[in-house]
Design an enzyme around this catalytic site. Sequence first.
Site, PDB file in Angstrom:
ATOM      1  N   TYR A  53       0.851  -1.199   0.000  1.00  0.00           N
ATOM      2  CA  TYR A  53       0.000   0.000   0.000  1.00  0.00           C
ATOM      3  C   TYR A  53       0.878   1.238   0.000  1.00  0.00           C
ATOM      4  CZ  TYR A  53      -4.959  -0.936   0.241  1.00  0.00           C
ATOM      5  OH  TYR A  53      -6.245  -1.226  -0.098  1.00  0.00           O
ATOM      6  N   GLU A  55      -0.446   4.918  -0.416  1.00  0.00           N
ATOM      7  CA  GLU A  55      -1.208   6.145  -0.627  1.00  0.00           C
ATOM      8  C   GLU A  55      -0.301   7.360  -0.518  1.00  0.00           C
ATOM      9  OE1 GLU A  55      -2.533   3.646   1.173  1.00  0.00           O
ATOM     10  OE2 GLU A  55      -4.730   3.743   1.147  1.00  0.00           O
ATOM     11  N   ASP A 198      -7.930  13.215 -24.702  1.00  0.00           N
ATOM     12  CA  ASP A 198      -7.827  11.825 -24.239  1.00  0.00           C
ATOM     13  C   ASP A 198      -7.163  11.044 -25.373  1.00  0.00           C
ATOM     14  OD1 ASP A 198      -8.249   9.162 -23.723  1.00  0.00           O
ATOM     15  OD2 ASP A 198     -10.345   9.378 -23.127  1.00  0.00           O
ATOM     16  N   THR A 224      -4.826   5.825 -21.594  1.00  0.00           N
ATOM     17  CA  THR A 224      -4.603   4.498 -21.031  1.00  0.00           C
ATOM     18  C   THR A 224      -3.184   4.121 -21.429  1.00  0.00           C
ATOM     19  OG1 THR A 224      -5.542   3.520 -23.029  1.00  0.00           O
ATOM     20  CG2 THR A 224      -6.987   3.659 -21.118  1.00  0.00           C
ATOM     21  N   LYS A 227      -3.096   0.361 -24.875  1.00  0.00           N
ATOM     22  CA  LYS A 227      -3.556   0.167 -26.255  1.00  0.00           C
ATOM     23  C   LYS A 227      -2.326   0.213 -27.166  1.00  0.00           C
ATOM     24  CE  LYS A 227      -8.225   1.764 -25.258  1.00  0.00           C
ATOM     25  NZ  LYS A 227      -8.341   2.604 -24.064  1.00  0.00           N
ATOM     26  N   ARG A 233      -2.620  -2.820 -18.374  1.00  0.00           N
ATOM     27  CA  ARG A 233      -3.898  -2.125 -18.228  1.00  0.00           C
ATOM     28  C   ARG A 233      -3.685  -1.010 -17.221  1.00  0.00           C
ATOM     29  NH1 ARG A 233      -8.154  -4.941 -20.822  1.00  0.00           N
ATOM     30  NH2 ARG A 233      -9.290  -3.080 -20.234  1.00  0.00           N
TER      31      ARG A 233
HETATM   32  N1  DSN Z   1     -12.927  -0.007 -24.410  1.00  0.00           N
HETATM   33  C1  DSN Z   1     -11.996   0.862 -25.070  1.00  0.00           C
HETATM   34  C2  DSN Z   1     -12.055   0.738 -26.547  1.00  0.00           C
HETATM   35  O1  DSN Z   1     -12.261  -0.375 -26.999  1.00  0.00           O
HETATM   36  O2  DSN Z   1     -11.849   1.702 -27.266  1.00  0.00           O
HETATM   37  C3  DSN Z   1     -12.145   2.268 -24.675  1.00  0.00           C
HETATM   38  O3  DSN Z   1     -12.455   2.386 -23.360  1.00  0.00           O
END
Ligand code: DSN
Length: 415
Positions: A53, A55, A198, A224, A227, A233
């Site tokens: 942990y 924080e 974003d 994120t 991707k 993730r």
């Molecule tokens: N679920 C993601 C996507 O497939 O674009 C975005 O959050």
Amino acid sequence: MAFEIIKKQDKQVFDAISGEMKRQQEGMELIASENYVSKAVLEALGSVFTNKYSEGYPGKRYYGGQQYTDVIESLAIERAKKLFGAEHVNVQPHSGAPANMIAYNAILKPGDTVLGMDLSHGGHLTHGHPLTLSAQIYNFIGYKTGKDGLIDYKELEKMAIKHKPKLILAGFSAYTRQVDYKKFAAIAKKVGAISMFDIAHIAGLIAGKAIENPVPFFDIVTTTTHKTLRGPRGGMIMCKAEFAKAIDKSAFPGFQGGPHMNNIAAKAIAFGEALKPAFKVYAKQVIKNAKILEKELTKRGYKIMFGGTDYHMVLIDVMGSKEVTGKEAERALDEAGITVNKNMIPDDPRSPMDPSGIRVGVQAITSRGMKEKEIKMIVEWIDAIITAHNDKKTLAEIKKDVTKFCKRFPIYPKV
Ligand code: DSN
């Protein structure tokens, strides 16, 4: 990857992991938001940092024993700053949706107006879809693409002047064209709004310098890490120094509890990988592959939305092109070993569960080493599958070929 301990201890979980491993290895993954992380990233995710942990932030934690968590979090922050040229970075968001919520909470008050791209025009759920929590707190107004399929900056400016938003949002999950960063920032400045981008889908293309970096142009940039960036993730927020305090406070204690340090260790590794020259080669190849995908599909009569792609994916109007619904296309492709997702197209007359389109991305198969030649083969299969979508025998035959083909491109050699 043997998973020997899990195998001995918990057969049910072991069977599911083995099944998923086989599915990923033998299937053709074309979902535009997925990728294959490196073995180093996987190792970090399974490390002892999951026990800790922490924080707070490096040097300012609420629990003891932080000598190594501080090293890891600082490393992740420094590497992200180097990759994106950001003034301030917060690597604690658990994923993209929380990253966006943290950013909204940092700069908005309940009832404030936000301009964001409409979901069916390629935006994202967290940019104002009525079913999200943020849409219940803030007043989202959706902008759309114009008749030519592109963002209509004049219309966006008109809407900004009319609605006087506190925040203007760029960033998309299906829109595939390069954004004019300067125009966006200028519109926000003109109406005194904060600008936010974003970049979840395109972060890896930016990190690999295959497209221009928007970070210098926007006040806040969320993403994120899993991707095109090919990390674990997770989420991340970058911002100008003036928003740093508000963003950090909003992440913790505002929105989240303890950061997931095993995940942050994996982010640090992925950012280290993205800083290497090989990642630039990867990012450029992703765009080359997407361009071939667009060209080959167009040749076969598929209508590509937004007039084409500048990124890693295409949105196809399968209903308008071949009179097959997105749901049917997704199901038939799945039966033949190719995974995509059904997707709304701009102003789709159909429903989200049975829309007109499918979204197809090449970032994951590019990680496996597939190039132009392989993309041509894949488009042949996609076309054959959509044409024969009700013919189980043909789909089963294609699946055999797809499986054989995928085995030539191991996701983790010697698994
Ligand atoms: N679920 C993601 C996507 O497939 O674009 C975005 O959050």
